[in-house]
Design a protein around this motif. Structure first.
Motif, PDB file in Angstrom:
ATOM      1  N   PHE A  63      44.973  42.197  45.886  1.00 11.61           N
ATOM      2  CA  PHE A  63      45.916  42.997  46.672  1.00 11.61           C
ATOM      3  C   PHE A  63      45.626  44.483  46.536  1.00 11.61           C
ATOM      4  CE2 PHE A  63      49.852  40.030  47.138  1.00 11.61           C
ATOM      5  CZ  PHE A  63      49.109  39.224  47.978  1.00 11.61           C
ATOM      6  N   SER A  64      45.659  44.981  45.314  1.00 16.29           N
ATOM      7  CA  SER A  64      45.497  46.413  45.107  1.00 16.29           C
ATOM      8  C   SER A  64      44.658  46.764  43.889  1.00 16.29           C
ATOM      9  CB  SER A  64      46.870  47.074  44.947  1.00 16.29           C
ATOM     10  OG  SER A  64      47.496  46.639  43.742  1.00 16.29           O
ATOM     11  N   GLY A  65      44.442  45.796  43.011  1.00 17.20           N
ATOM     12  CA  GLY A  65      43.692  46.075  41.798  1.00 17.20           C
ATOM     13  C   GLY A  65      44.488  46.778  40.725  1.00 17.20           C
ATOM     14  N   HIS A  66      45.804  46.928  40.946  1.00 13.23           N
ATOM     15  CA  HIS A  66      46.650  47.633  39.987  1.00 13.23           C
ATOM     16  C   HIS A  66      47.625  46.658  39.318  1.00 13.23           C
ATOM     17  CE1 HIS A  66      45.056  51.336  41.498  1.00 13.23           C
ATOM     18  NE2 HIS A  66      45.556  51.148  42.713  1.00 13.23           N
ATOM     19  N   GLY A  67      47.967  46.939  38.080  1.00 15.07           N
ATOM     20  CA  GLY A  67      48.982  46.162  37.383  1.00 15.07           C
ATOM     21  C   GLY A  67      48.498  44.867  36.773  1.00 15.07           C
ATOM     22  N   THR A  68      47.211  44.573  36.898  1.00 13.37           N
ATOM     23  CA  THR A  68      46.685  43.296  36.423  1.00 13.37           C
ATOM     24  C   THR A  68      46.813  43.167  34.910  1.00 13.37           C
ATOM     25  OG1 THR A  68      45.098  43.375  38.251  1.00 13.37           O
ATOM     26  CG2 THR A  68      44.721  41.738  36.528  1.00 13.37           C
ATOM     27  N   PHE A 121      43.949  33.051  35.768  1.00 12.81           N
ATOM     28  CA  PHE A 121      42.766  33.675  36.334  1.00 12.81           C
ATOM     29  C   PHE A 121      43.227  34.705  37.355  1.00 12.81           C
ATOM     30  CE2 PHE A 121      43.247  29.720  38.862  1.00 12.81           C
ATOM     31  CZ  PHE A 121      43.260  30.212  40.161  1.00 12.81           C
ATOM     32  N   LEU A 122      42.292  35.433  37.938  1.00 21.16           N
ATOM     33  CA  LEU A 122      42.648  36.465  38.907  1.00 21.16           C
ATOM     34  C   LEU A 122      41.822  36.304  40.169  1.00 21.16           C
ATOM     35  CD1 LEU A 122      40.113  38.656  38.800  1.00 21.16           C
ATOM     36  CD2 LEU A 122      41.264  39.388  36.719  1.00 21.16           C
ATOM     37  N   THR A 123      42.276  36.966  41.248  1.00 20.27           N
ATOM     38  CA  THR A 123      41.591  36.918  42.534  1.00 20.27           C
ATOM     39  C   THR A 123      40.980  38.279  42.838  1.00 20.27           C
ATOM     40  OG1 THR A 123      43.630  37.516  43.697  1.00 20.27           O
ATOM     41  CG2 THR A 123      43.170  35.172  43.417  1.00 20.27           C
ATOM     42  N   VAL A 124      39.878  38.282  43.586  1.00 19.58           N
ATOM     43  CA  VAL A 124      39.222  39.539  43.937  1.00 19.58           C
ATOM     44  C   VAL A 124      38.481  39.373  45.267  1.00 19.58           C
ATOM     45  CG1 VAL A 124      37.136  38.941  42.620  1.00 19.58           C
ATOM     46  CG2 VAL A 124      37.655  41.353  43.099  1.00 19.58           C
ATOM     47  N   ASN A 125      38.555  40.418  46.114  1.00 21.16           N
ATOM     48  CA  ASN A 125      37.801  40.419  47.359  1.00 21.16           C
ATOM     49  C   ASN A 125      36.314  40.588  47.060  1.00 21.16           C
ATOM     50  OD1 ASN A 125      40.203  40.322  48.862  1.00 21.16           O
ATOM     51  ND2 ASN A 125      40.366  42.548  48.888  1.00 21.16           N
ATOM     52  N   ALA A 126      35.470  39.913  47.844  1.00 26.32           N
ATOM     53  CA  ALA A 126      34.035  39.982  47.561  1.00 26.32           C
ATOM     54  C   ALA A 126      33.200  39.846  48.827  1.00 26.32           C
ATOM     55  CB  ALA A 126      33.635  38.882  46.575  1.00 26.32           C
ATOM     56  N   VAL A 127      32.143  40.652  48.878  1.00 21.64           N
ATOM     57  CA  VAL A 127      31.091  40.513  49.888  1.00 21.64           C
ATOM     58  C   VAL A 127      29.759  40.723  49.170  1.00 21.64           C
ATOM     59  CG1 VAL A 127      30.074  41.357  52.030  1.00 21.64           C
ATOM     60  CG2 VAL A 127      32.567  41.430  51.727  1.00 21.64           C
ATOM     61  N   VAL A 128      28.888  39.720  49.249  1.00 28.08           N
ATOM     62  CA  VAL A 128      27.594  39.785  48.584  1.00 28.08           C
ATOM     63  C   VAL A 128      26.508  39.544  49.637  1.00 28.08           C
ATOM     64  CG1 VAL A 128      26.184  38.935  46.680  1.00 28.08           C
ATOM     65  CG2 VAL A 128      28.681  38.806  46.524  1.00 28.08           C
ATOM     66  N   ALA A 129      25.504  40.410  49.641  1.00 27.11           N
ATOM     67  CA  ALA A 129      24.366  40.287  50.554  1.00 27.11           C
ATOM     68  C   ALA A 129      23.091  40.634  49.789  1.00 27.11           C
ATOM     69  CB  ALA A 129      24.548  41.194  51.763  1.00 27.11           C
ATOM     70  N   GLN A 130      21.954  40.497  50.453  1.00 22.22           N
ATOM     71  CA  GLN A 130      20.682  40.769  49.769  1.00 22.22           C
ATOM     72  C   GLN A 130      20.566  42.232  49.350  1.00 22.22           C
ATOM     73  OE1 GLN A 130      18.704  38.743  48.565  1.00 22.22           O
ATOM     74  NE2 GLN A 130      18.868  36.825  49.698  1.00 22.22           N
ATOM     75  N   GLU A 176      37.320  53.703  51.712  1.00 21.49           N
ATOM     76  CA  GLU A 176      36.482  54.095  50.572  1.00 21.49           C
ATOM     77  C   GLU A 176      37.045  53.554  49.265  1.00 21.49           C
ATOM     78  OE1 GLU A 176      33.517  55.579  50.553  1.00 21.49           O
ATOM     79  OE2 GLU A 176      33.618  55.391  52.744  1.00 21.49           O
ATOM     80  N   GLU A 177      38.357  53.587  49.124  1.00 21.69           N
ATOM     81  CA  GLU A 177      38.982  53.052  47.912  1.00 21.69           C
ATOM     82  C   GLU A 177      38.744  51.550  47.805  1.00 21.69           C
ATOM     83  OE1 GLU A 177      41.887  51.109  45.417  1.00 21.69           O
ATOM     84  OE2 GLU A 177      41.905  50.994  47.612  1.00 21.69           O
ATOM     85  N   GLY A 178      38.796  50.850  48.934  1.00 27.10           N
ATOM     86  CA  GLY A 178      38.541  49.417  48.928  1.00 27.10           C
ATOM     87  C   GLY A 178      37.107  49.078  48.562  1.00 27.10           C
ATOM     88  N   LEU A 179      36.158  49.885  49.040  1.00 24.74           N
ATOM     89  CA  LEU A 179      34.758  49.663  48.684  1.00 24.74           C
ATOM     90  C   LEU A 179      34.543  49.795  47.180  1.00 24.74           C
ATOM     91  CD1 LEU A 179      32.738  51.508  51.475  1.00 24.74           C
ATOM     92  CD2 LEU A 179      32.735  49.052  50.990  1.00 24.74           C
ATOM     93  N   ALA A 180      35.260  50.738  46.579  1.00 27.88           N
ATOM     94  CA  ALA A 180      35.111  50.948  45.136  1.00 27.88           C
ATOM     95  C   ALA A 180      35.794  49.854  44.330  1.00 27.88           C
ATOM     96  CB  ALA A 180      35.684  52.310  44.759  1.00 27.88           C
ATOM     97  N   LEU A 218      34.906  41.843  35.133  1.00 26.30           N
ATOM     98  CA  LEU A 218      36.320  41.519  35.365  1.00 26.30           C
ATOM     99  C   LEU A 218      36.778  40.405  34.421  1.00 26.30           C
ATOM    100  CD1 LEU A 218      36.575  41.558  39.271  1.00 26.30           C
ATOM    101  CD2 LEU A 218      37.788  43.074  37.696  1.00 26.30           C
ATOM    102  N   ALA A 219      35.950  39.365  34.285  1.00 26.24           N
ATOM    103  CA  ALA A 219      36.312  38.251  33.411  1.00 26.24           C
ATOM    104  C   ALA A 219      36.497  38.720  31.975  1.00 26.24           C
ATOM    105  CB  ALA A 219      35.260  37.156  33.496  1.00 26.24           C
ATOM    106  N   ALA A 220      35.621  39.609  31.518  1.00 26.00           N
ATOM    107  CA  ALA A 220      35.725  40.112  30.146  1.00 26.00           C
ATOM    108  C   ALA A 220      36.892  41.081  30.001  1.00 26.00           C
ATOM    109  CB  ALA A 220      34.420  40.795  29.761  1.00 26.00           C
ATOM    110  N   GLN A 221      37.066  41.985  30.968  1.00 19.89           N
ATOM    111  CA  GLN A 221      38.124  42.985  30.878  1.00 19.89           C
ATOM    112  C   GLN A 221      39.499  42.343  30.802  1.00 19.89           C
ATOM    113  OE1 GLN A 221      38.134  45.795  34.130  1.00 19.89           O
ATOM    114  NE2 GLN A 221      40.118  46.675  33.562  1.00 19.89           N
ATOM    115  N   PHE A 222      39.720  41.291  31.601  1.00 20.23           N
ATOM    116  CA  PHE A 222      41.039  40.669  31.674  1.00 20.23           C
ATOM    117  C   PHE A 222      41.111  39.340  30.920  1.00 20.23           C
ATOM    118  CE2 PHE A 222      40.779  43.355  35.528  1.00 20.23           C
ATOM    119  CZ  PHE A 222      41.795  44.239  35.201  1.00 20.23           C
ATOM    120  N   ASP A 223      40.041  38.998  30.205  1.00 16.24           N
ATOM    121  CA  ASP A 223      40.013  37.836  29.325  1.00 16.24           C
ATOM    122  C   ASP A 223      40.344  36.548  30.074  1.00 16.24           C
ATOM    123  OD1 ASP A 223      39.657  36.431  26.987  1.00 16.24           O
ATOM    124  OD2 ASP A 223      41.714  36.751  26.283  1.00 16.24           O
TER     125      ASP A 223
END
Length: 350
Positions: free
Chosen positions: A202-207, A230-239, A287-291, A308-313
């Motif tokens: 949603f916003s990446g805050h408060g996790t 666990f947590l959710t995160v937006n993702a786009v992966v390309a070459q 720009e904030e979303g890209l970051a 992310l997995a390590a930061q939020f255990d």
């Protein structure tokens, strides 16, 4: 993917080149890709009155996707419980569990999943109103009890107790999860002894705060003896990162428009997004979303998932693939979303 389990969240987005039937076909193909690649679970969300989102009924979608996949767990991320009678939810998911044993997840949330007018129409038709949000903790208990054939819910009628249970009774029970994006849900999941999923996308805050509350206050239950999350995160992966950014921009622009008062229209193709005119505020949101989102090449994306997995255990990360498409691509597929899953899984496996 030995170190970090991967799962998928899908809102069934509708692009400008797609009909609803096309978007559903693309989601089936995406779920089959996740199943083949070894992803843990595939969840669909409940949204209403949004032309860009075809996921209005998680139980219907879950039945479709479970029937077209082999082993992956399929579930809701989530069912917005105040919109529905607990008995209806319990019966739908008991039926799904009977059809696909040990493959069904029931994720529940308390948000409306829509605008206030649509929310009123959903609840008003059943003689309910916004006060049902206040009954959310009781509704959670009711759904769990109704799906447990040995418990059920006691309904007092004319001085007698009527025992109500979800039918047909499955030999197993769907795995129940509580979804949230605030500390309210963290407190409630801990008190109920439920697994908890935080909507980091949603916003990446408060996790961190929400997960800390959940773990500190957790009360063990029969189904969940220790905190599980666990947590959710937006993702786009390309070459390349440049290609990932281009594919991510349409969704980020759409979210920026929505957050500045515009309606959620169908998702632009890459070429149309490149010509779009945005306000300064909307450009800053992009720009904030890209970051904040996972946007990059396979190595960058895998590194961010591990961080992310390590930061939020957490030992599981649920990716929400938000890539759009380019002109001329098959409208019944979401090639860039499928590539996001494949490239990320391969990079984490390497």
């Amino acid at each position: 993917m030995a170190s970090v389990k991967l799962s998928v969240l899908d809102l069934v987005p509708v692009r400008t080149d797609q009909t609803t039937a096309d978007a559903l076909a693309a989601t089936v193909a995406l779920a089959q890709t996740a199943d083949r690649l070894g992803f843990t679970r595939y969840w669909v969300a409940e949204h209403h009155n949004m032309p860009a989102v075809a996921a209005t009924s998680p139980p219907v979608l879950i039945g479709l996707l479970a029937g077209r996949t082999d082993r992956i767990r399929v579930g809701s991320g989530g069912v917005m419980l105040p919109n529905h009678a607990p008995l209806a939810v319990a019966e739908q998911f008991a039926l799904l569990e009977a059809a696909y044993p040990d493959r069904i997840d029931l994720g529940l949330g308390r948000a409306p999943g829509s605008d206030p007018v649509t929310s009123w129409a959903l609840r008003g038709a059943a003689g309910r109103d916004d006060t049902d949000v206040q009954q959310f903790p009781q509704y959670l208990d009711d759904v769990m009890a109704l799906m447990d054939s040995s418990v059920g819910v006691r309904v007092p009628i004319r001085g007698q107790d009527y025992r109500l249970r979800a039918t047909p009774a499955a030999t197993s029970t769907p795995r129940q999860w509580l979804l949230g994006s605030s500390t309210y849900s963290a407190h409630l999941a801990a008190a109920k002894g439920l697994p908890y999923v935080f909507a980091h996308h949603f916003s990446g805050h408060g996790t961190a705060e929400a997960l800390a509350i959940y773990r500190r206050e957790f009360q063990p239950s029969e189904t969940t003896p220790a905190p599980r999350t666990f947590l959710t995160v937006n993702a786009v992966v390309a070459q390349t990162r440049d290609e990932a950014v281009a594919l991510a921009i349409p969704n980020l622009q759409s979210m920026a428009r929505l957050r500045t008062g515009a309606s959620l229209a169908a998702l632009d193709l890459v070429e149309d997004a490149e010509k779009a005119e945005l306000t300064g505020q909307q450009l800053a949101m992009v720009e904030e979303g890209l970051a904040r989102n996972i946007v990059g090449d396979p190595a960058q994306a895998a590194q961010e998932v591990r961080r992310l997995a390590a930061q939020f255990d957490v030992d599981e990360v649920m990716v929400h693939p938000v890539a759009s498409a380019r002109q001329g691509e098959d409208p019944r597929r979401s090639d860039a979303r499928e590539r996001t899953l494949a490239l990320l899984a391969e990079a984490l496996d390497g």
